[in-house]
Each structure stands twice: as structure tokens, then as C-alpha cells.
Design a protein around this motif. Structure first.
Motif, PDB file in Angstrom:
ATOM      1  N   LEU A 102       0.988  -1.059   0.181  1.00 44.86           N
ATOM      2  CA  LEU A 102      -0.012  -0.439   0.295  1.00 44.86           C
ATOM      3  C   LEU A 102       0.431   1.088   0.176  1.00 44.86           C
ATOM      4  CD1 LEU A 102      -2.645  -1.192   2.677  1.00 44.86           C
ATOM      5  CD2 LEU A 102      -2.861  -1.050   0.445  1.00 44.86           C
ATOM      6  N   VAL A 103       1.766   1.254   0.713  1.00 47.24           N
ATOM      7  CA  VAL A 103       2.460   2.157   0.759  1.00 47.24           C
ATOM      8  C   VAL A 103       3.629   2.656  -0.068  1.00 47.24           C
ATOM      9  CG1 VAL A 103       4.584   3.815   2.168  1.00 47.24           C
ATOM     10  CG2 VAL A 103       3.352   1.801   3.742  1.00 47.24           C
ATOM     11  N   LEU A 104       3.711   1.418  -1.039  1.00 48.60           N
ATOM     12  CA  LEU A 104       4.543   1.403  -2.792  1.00 48.60           C
ATOM     13  C   LEU A 104       3.256   2.241  -3.298  1.00 48.60           C
ATOM     14  CD1 LEU A 104       6.770  -1.866  -2.714  1.00 48.60           C
ATOM     15  CD2 LEU A 104       7.377   0.239  -2.889  1.00 48.60           C
ATOM     16  N   SER A 105       2.372   1.478  -3.854  1.00 50.83           N
ATOM     17  CA  SER A 105       1.599   2.653  -4.608  1.00 50.83           C
ATOM     18  C   SER A 105       1.303   4.156  -3.842  1.00 50.83           C
ATOM     19  CB  SER A 105      -0.212   1.558  -4.234  1.00 50.83           C
ATOM     20  OG  SER A 105      -0.131   0.799  -4.548  1.00 50.83           O
ATOM     21  N   VAL A 106       0.720   4.023  -2.585  1.00 50.52           N
ATOM     22  CA  VAL A 106       0.518   5.319  -2.806  1.00 50.52           C
ATOM     23  C   VAL A 106       2.002   6.773  -2.540  1.00 50.52           C
ATOM     24  CG1 VAL A 106       0.779   7.523  -0.650  1.00 50.52           C
ATOM     25  CG2 VAL A 106      -0.825   5.135  -0.732  1.00 50.52           C
ATOM     26  N   VAL A 107       3.181   6.079  -2.692  1.00 52.85           N
ATOM     27  CA  VAL A 107       4.488   7.036  -2.732  1.00 52.85           C
ATOM     28  C   VAL A 107       5.039   6.667  -4.192  1.00 52.85           C
ATOM     29  CG1 VAL A 107       6.675   7.023  -2.599  1.00 52.85           C
ATOM     30  CG2 VAL A 107       5.334   6.833  -0.471  1.00 52.85           C
ATOM     31  N   TYR A 108       4.636   5.505  -4.955  1.00 47.14           N
ATOM     32  CA  TYR A 108       5.293   5.415  -6.385  1.00 47.14           C
ATOM     33  C   TYR A 108       3.922   5.845  -7.259  1.00 47.14           C
ATOM     34  CZ  TYR A 108       7.623   3.902 -10.729  1.00 47.14           C
ATOM     35  OH  TYR A 108       7.808   4.577 -11.802  1.00 47.14           O
ATOM     36  N   LYS A 113       4.359   9.242  -9.791  1.00 47.33           N
ATOM     37  CA  LYS A 113       3.954   8.809 -11.199  1.00 47.33           C
ATOM     38  C   LYS A 113       2.282   9.628 -11.440  1.00 47.33           C
ATOM     39  CE  LYS A 113       7.588   7.245 -12.936  1.00 47.33           C
ATOM     40  NZ  LYS A 113       8.426   8.096 -14.238  1.00 47.33           N
ATOM     41  N   ALA A 114       1.212   9.683 -11.015  1.00 45.19           N
ATOM     42  CA  ALA A 114       0.454   9.663 -10.560  1.00 45.19           C
ATOM     43  C   ALA A 114      -0.076   9.264 -11.695  1.00 45.19           C
ATOM     44  CB  ALA A 114       0.085  11.392 -11.184  1.00 45.19           C
ATOM     45  N   SER A 115      -0.240   7.136 -11.661  1.00 48.11           N
ATOM     46  CA  SER A 115      -0.314   7.105 -12.717  1.00 48.11           C
ATOM     47  C   SER A 115      -1.937   5.534 -12.066  1.00 48.11           C
ATOM     48  CB  SER A 115       0.167   5.461 -13.075  1.00 48.11           C
ATOM     49  OG  SER A 115      -0.037   4.823 -14.026  1.00 48.11           O
ATOM     50  N   LEU A 116      -3.326   6.207 -12.629  1.00 46.57           N
ATOM     51  CA  LEU A 116      -4.201   5.698 -11.863  1.00 46.57           C
ATOM     52  C   LEU A 116      -5.159   5.742 -12.766  1.00 46.57           C
ATOM     53  CD1 LEU A 116      -3.540   8.221  -9.395  1.00 46.57           C
ATOM     54  CD2 LEU A 116      -5.009   6.601  -8.130  1.00 46.57           C
ATOM     55  N   VAL A 117      -5.810   4.406 -13.115  1.00 46.28           N
ATOM     56  CA  VAL A 117      -7.114   4.123 -13.387  1.00 46.28           C
ATOM     57  C   VAL A 117      -8.755   5.097 -13.438  1.00 46.28           C
ATOM     58  CG1 VAL A 117      -8.657   2.294 -14.961  1.00 46.28           C
ATOM     59  CG2 VAL A 117      -6.349   1.355 -14.031  1.00 46.28           C
ATOM     60  N   SER A 118      -8.772   5.361 -14.675  1.00 46.59           N
ATOM     61  CA  SER A 118      -9.538   6.614 -14.713  1.00 46.59           C
ATOM     62  C   SER A 118     -10.817   6.357 -15.316  1.00 46.59           C
ATOM     63  CB  SER A 118      -8.690   7.796 -14.852  1.00 46.59           C
ATOM     64  OG  SER A 118      -9.884   8.667 -14.767  1.00 46.59           O
ATOM     65  N   ILE A 161      -3.601  -1.696  -5.287  1.00 50.27           N
ATOM     66  CA  ILE A 161      -2.978  -1.166  -6.650  1.00 50.27           C
ATOM     67  C   ILE A 161      -3.072   0.697  -6.716  1.00 50.27           C
ATOM     68  CG2 ILE A 161      -2.016  -0.761  -8.633  1.00 50.27           C
ATOM     69  CD1 ILE A 161      -1.177  -3.453  -7.518  1.00 50.27           C
ATOM     70  N   CYS A 162      -4.142   0.994  -6.421  1.00 50.70           N
ATOM     71  CA  CYS A 162      -5.280   1.952  -6.456  1.00 50.70           C
ATOM     72  C   CYS A 162      -4.114   2.898  -5.530  1.00 50.70           C
ATOM     73  CB  CYS A 162      -6.509   2.274  -6.352  1.00 50.70           C
ATOM     74  SG  CYS A 162      -7.440   3.361  -6.658  1.00 50.70           S
ATOM     75  N   ALA A 163      -3.616   4.330  -6.172  1.00 55.00           N
ATOM     76  CA  ALA A 163      -3.071   5.051  -5.041  1.00 55.00           C
ATOM     77  C   ALA A 163      -3.959   5.842  -3.780  1.00 55.00           C
ATOM     78  CB  ALA A 163      -2.614   6.111  -5.685  1.00 55.00           C
ATOM     79  N   PHE A 164      -5.385   5.886  -4.154  1.00 53.20           N
ATOM     80  CA  PHE A 164      -6.452   6.575  -3.215  1.00 53.20           C
ATOM     81  C   PHE A 164      -6.785   5.420  -2.606  1.00 53.20           C
ATOM     82  CE2 PHE A 164      -9.872   8.382  -2.139  1.00 53.20           C
ATOM     83  CZ  PHE A 164      -9.951   9.701  -2.006  1.00 53.20           C
ATOM     84  N   GLY A 165      -7.510   4.567  -3.235  1.00 56.12           N
ATOM     85  CA  GLY A 165      -7.363   3.380  -2.036  1.00 56.12           C
ATOM     86  C   GLY A 165      -6.718   3.124  -1.065  1.00 56.12           C
ATOM     87  N   ALA A 166      -5.215   2.789  -1.672  1.00 51.75           N
ATOM     88  CA  ALA A 166      -4.177   2.822  -0.643  1.00 51.75           C
ATOM     89  C   ALA A 166      -3.692   3.944   0.278  1.00 51.75           C
ATOM     90  CB  ALA A 166      -2.837   2.088  -1.719  1.00 51.75           C
ATOM     91  N   LEU A 167      -3.617   4.822   0.630  1.00 50.54           N
ATOM     92  CA  LEU A 167      -4.357   6.033   0.705  1.00 50.54           C
ATOM     93  C   LEU A 167      -5.263   6.198   2.265  1.00 50.54           C
ATOM     94  CD1 LEU A 167      -2.460   8.773   1.905  1.00 50.54           C
ATOM     95  CD2 LEU A 167      -4.243   9.716  -0.064  1.00 50.54           C
ATOM     96  N   TRP A 222      -6.523  13.584  -9.020  1.00 52.16           N
ATOM     97  CA  TRP A 222      -6.072  14.733  -9.607  1.00 52.16           C
ATOM     98  C   TRP A 222      -4.891  14.796  -8.171  1.00 52.16           C
ATOM     99  CZ3 TRP A 222      -6.362  19.010  -6.512  1.00 52.16           C
ATOM    100  CH2 TRP A 222      -8.023  18.726  -5.857  1.00 52.16           C
ATOM    101  N   MET A 223      -5.239  14.724  -7.346  1.00 52.60           N
ATOM    102  CA  MET A 223      -4.428  15.374  -6.039  1.00 52.60           C
ATOM    103  C   MET A 223      -2.937  14.935  -5.938  1.00 52.60           C
ATOM    104  SD  MET A 223      -5.995  12.293  -2.832  1.00 52.60           S
ATOM    105  CE  MET A 223      -3.752  12.932  -2.048  1.00 52.60           C
ATOM    106  N   PHE A 224      -2.855  14.005  -6.982  1.00 54.36           N
ATOM    107  CA  PHE A 224      -1.491  13.700  -6.312  1.00 54.36           C
ATOM    108  C   PHE A 224      -1.098  14.316  -7.940  1.00 54.36           C
ATOM    109  CE2 PHE A 224      -4.364   9.091  -5.648  1.00 54.36           C
ATOM    110  CZ  PHE A 224      -2.812   9.071  -4.204  1.00 54.36           C
ATOM    111  N   THR A 225      -1.260  14.531  -8.307  1.00 58.11           N
ATOM    112  CA  THR A 225      -0.461  15.944  -9.777  1.00 58.11           C
ATOM    113  C   THR A 225      -0.655  17.745  -8.523  1.00 58.11           C
ATOM    114  OG1 THR A 225      -2.848  16.816 -10.106  1.00 58.11           O
ATOM    115  CG2 THR A 225      -1.791  15.039 -11.847  1.00 58.11           C
TER     116      THR A 225
END
Length: 335
Positions: A102-108, A113-118, A161-167, A222-225
Motif C-alpha cells: 500500500l505504501v509503494l502504491s501511494v508513494v510511487y 507518477k500519478a498513475s491510476l486507472v480513471s 494498486i490504486c493509490a487513492f484506495g491505498a491511501l 487528480w490530487m496526486f498531481t
């Protein structure tokens, strides 16, 4: 006089005939010789030319990929490592490994990378407007992994995997449990359909208007950008405050991507094993943070493969299945 007149008429008539002959007789145009173009046949390369060409090819090979290619390779490698570790932690059913994932997903995948399925990817698929493969190999790796893993195991993307879900899952681990409010089961069962409404409305709006920017107001990714207007930041603040009290509120009730993957997860091949005792036992249902267990039934459209129930299944000191088997084995061992 008569002779002169006749002679005059003869001269005039002769002149007319000469003029007629001049006018009607085709003029012979002399043939003009045009300059012939020089021969365009390629000249054979000399040995010196061939040697120079070989030197250039060797230099290109030594230079290797361009800077753009290196960046693409690094993106694919970084994403591949994160995905591989997520699958590894999932298969090991380890809580500490899950936290690292989960930490890897949020950080990386998130802040780096702000790489999420949208939902924008859904829009692109509907109009078949996808980036060229050479322009985004990491994008295609993420999309293919998300679809394939959903068919294999369910909403693994949402759970790891989803960075927001991991957060939001990490927030749930650090926030005091006393702040948490659990919606009653009857309300939870109805709220889960809200995300399908969000997805349907977004798709209809896009098909009618062609506007993809609607994603800014239905997704917080978009928050990750770190780039948004005042309305977007206000909505995000409200959402994060709600997450403090209702765990995973966006993922469970509002995420359009989760809705799409929830529909696809009905095709999941490797589902969670259930024991016969699950028909009456409520232990896993009470433990599930996602409201994905309804009595003996696991709702695959809501399950994100968080491992909580699967770790309980394997715990011989807690799961009634193993406790009953131990008791039966003990009784059978008695003389």
C-alpha cells in the motif's frame, strides 16, 4: 480599260487565294530538342562509403536507446516491480507485506507518477481514442494488469494498486477507531449502488457532450498531481474528512472505476474459498471492512481481496471450521 480591269481582278483574286492558302495551310513547327535530364540511376557505393556507413551503425548501437526510451523502460520497470510485489503480498496473505504494498502504491504510483486507472480511460475506450503503444507502454501494462487481475482474482487493483484506495486504507490504520462510524447493513447494501449511478451518469454525459473534464469532479485522483481549482480542493477536503469517519467511503460508494471493475469481477475465476460452517458463522462478515460478505455469500462486485477473511480462514485458533475439526479429531483419538 477593260484589260486593266481584268488584270486588276486577276491580281486581287490571286491575292485572295494566296491569303487563303496561307491561312489554311498548317505551319510546320520545327522540332525542338529538350535538354535530357541527367541519369538518376544510383551510383554504386565505394568501399570507403561502406566503411563509413558501418561506422555510423556501430555508433548508433553503442549509443543505445534515446533518453525518451530510457524513461519509458524505467517507467515499465518501476510499475512492474510495484505490481509484482502487490501480487506477491496478495499470494502470501501477509498483513505486513500488504502494508508495504500500500505504501509503494501511494508513494510511487500516486505522488511520484500519478498513475491510476480513471474513468477517462473508460471514455477513451468508448471512442477508441487510446494512446499509441510506443507513447505509453506503462499505461498499457497497468490497464492490462488491472483487467487480467480482476478476471483472475477480483478487484485486486482496488485493494492494493490504486493509490487513492491505498491511501484511505493507510488512513484507517492510523486514525483512532473511536472516530469510525459504520453504516447499518441495510443502508450499506443500498449505498453500494451509488457508484454505478455515478459511472452511468458520467458515461452518458461524455457520450452526449464529449467532455472528459467531468472526471475532475467525480474522482479525487487528480490530487496526486497537486493541481486543481478551488471547487476541486473543497470537494477533496470534504471527501477526506468523510473518510475519517466512514472507512473507504469513496471506494465503497462513489468510485466509478470500482463500479466498472465490480461488474467485471462477476467473471472472476479464482474466488475465495468458503467452508461449510460459513453458512452460520458471522466472524468474517463482522471483520470485513468493505461490507463484501452477506452471510454465507461473498459479494464479488464489492470484494477487493483485502485478505482479512482469508487470513481468518487459515487461522486454526479462530476459524470455527478448524476448531470443529480439532474437536472431532480429539474425540476420535479417545479410546
Amino acid at each position: 480599260m477593260i484589260g486593266v480591269t481584268v488584270l486588276t481582278r486577276y491580281v486581287v483574286a490571286s491575292s485572295v487565294w494566296v491569303l487563303l492558302l496561307v491561312l489554311v495551310t498548317p505551319v510546320s513547327v520545327p522540332t525542338v530538342l529538350m535538354a535530357q535530364p541527367a541519369s538518376t540511376d544510383p551510383q554504386p557505393l565505394s568501399l570507403d562509403d561502406l566503411a563509413a556507413l558501418d561506422a555510423l551503425l556501430e555508433q548508433d548501437a553503442e549509443d543505445g536507446p534515446t533518453e525518451f526510451d530510457r524513461g519509458a523502460v524505467l517507467d515499465v520497470a518501476g510499475l512492474g516491480l510495484v505490481l509484482a510485489f502487490a501480487v506477491f503480498s496478495f499470494l502470501k496473505k501477509s498483513e505486513p507485506l500488504k502494508m508495504v504494498s500500500l505504501v509503494l502504491s501511494v508513494v510511487y504510483l500516486g505522488f511520484t507518477k500519478a498513475s491510476l486507472v480513471s474513468v477517462v480511460d473508460v471514455f477513451g475506450a468508448l471512442r477508441w481514442r487510446l494512446p499509441a503503444f510506443q507513447d505509453g507502454p506503462a499505461y498499457y501494462l497497468l490497464i492490462v494488469f488491472t483487467l487480467a487481475s480482476t478476471v483472475l482474482w477480483g478487484r485486486l487493483y482496488c485493494g492494493r494498486i490504486c493509490a487513492f484506495g491505498a491511501l484511505t486504507q493507510l488512513m484507517d490504520r492510523v486514525l483512532p477507531a473511536r472516530l469510525r462510524i459504520e453504516p447499518p447493513a441495510w443502508l450499506d447494501r443500498r449505498l453500494v449502488y451509488l457508484k454505478y449511478v455515478v459511472l452511468g451518469v458520467a458515461v452518458l454525459y461524455f457520450l452526449s457532450s464529449g467532455d472528459t473534464l467531468v472526471y475532475r469532479y467525480i474522482e479525487p485522483f487528480w490530487m496526486f498531481t497537486r493541481s486543481g481549482d478551488a471547487v476541486m480542493w473543497a470537494l477533496l477536503t470534504t471527501l477526506l474528512l468523510a473518510t475519517v469517519f466512514v472507512r473507504n467511503v469513496y471506494c465503497r460508494y462513489l468510485c466509478s472505476v470500482g463500479a466498472g471493475l465490480g461488474l467485471l469481477s462477476n467473471l472472476t475465476v479464482f474466488r475465495i474459498k468458503r467452508w461449510g460452517e460459513c453458512d452460520t458463522c458471522k466472524l468474517c462478515e463482522k471483520t470485513c471492512e468493505w461490507g463484501a460478505i452477506d452471510g454465507p455469500k461473498i459479494l464479488m462486485s464489492e470484494c477487493v481481496r483485502c485478505d482479512d477473511c482469508e487470513r481468518l480462514y487459515a487461522d486454526e485458533d479462530k476459524c470455527p471450521h478448524w476448531l470443529i475439526e480439532k474437536r472431532a479429531a480429539g474425540q476420535a483419538a479417545k479410546p
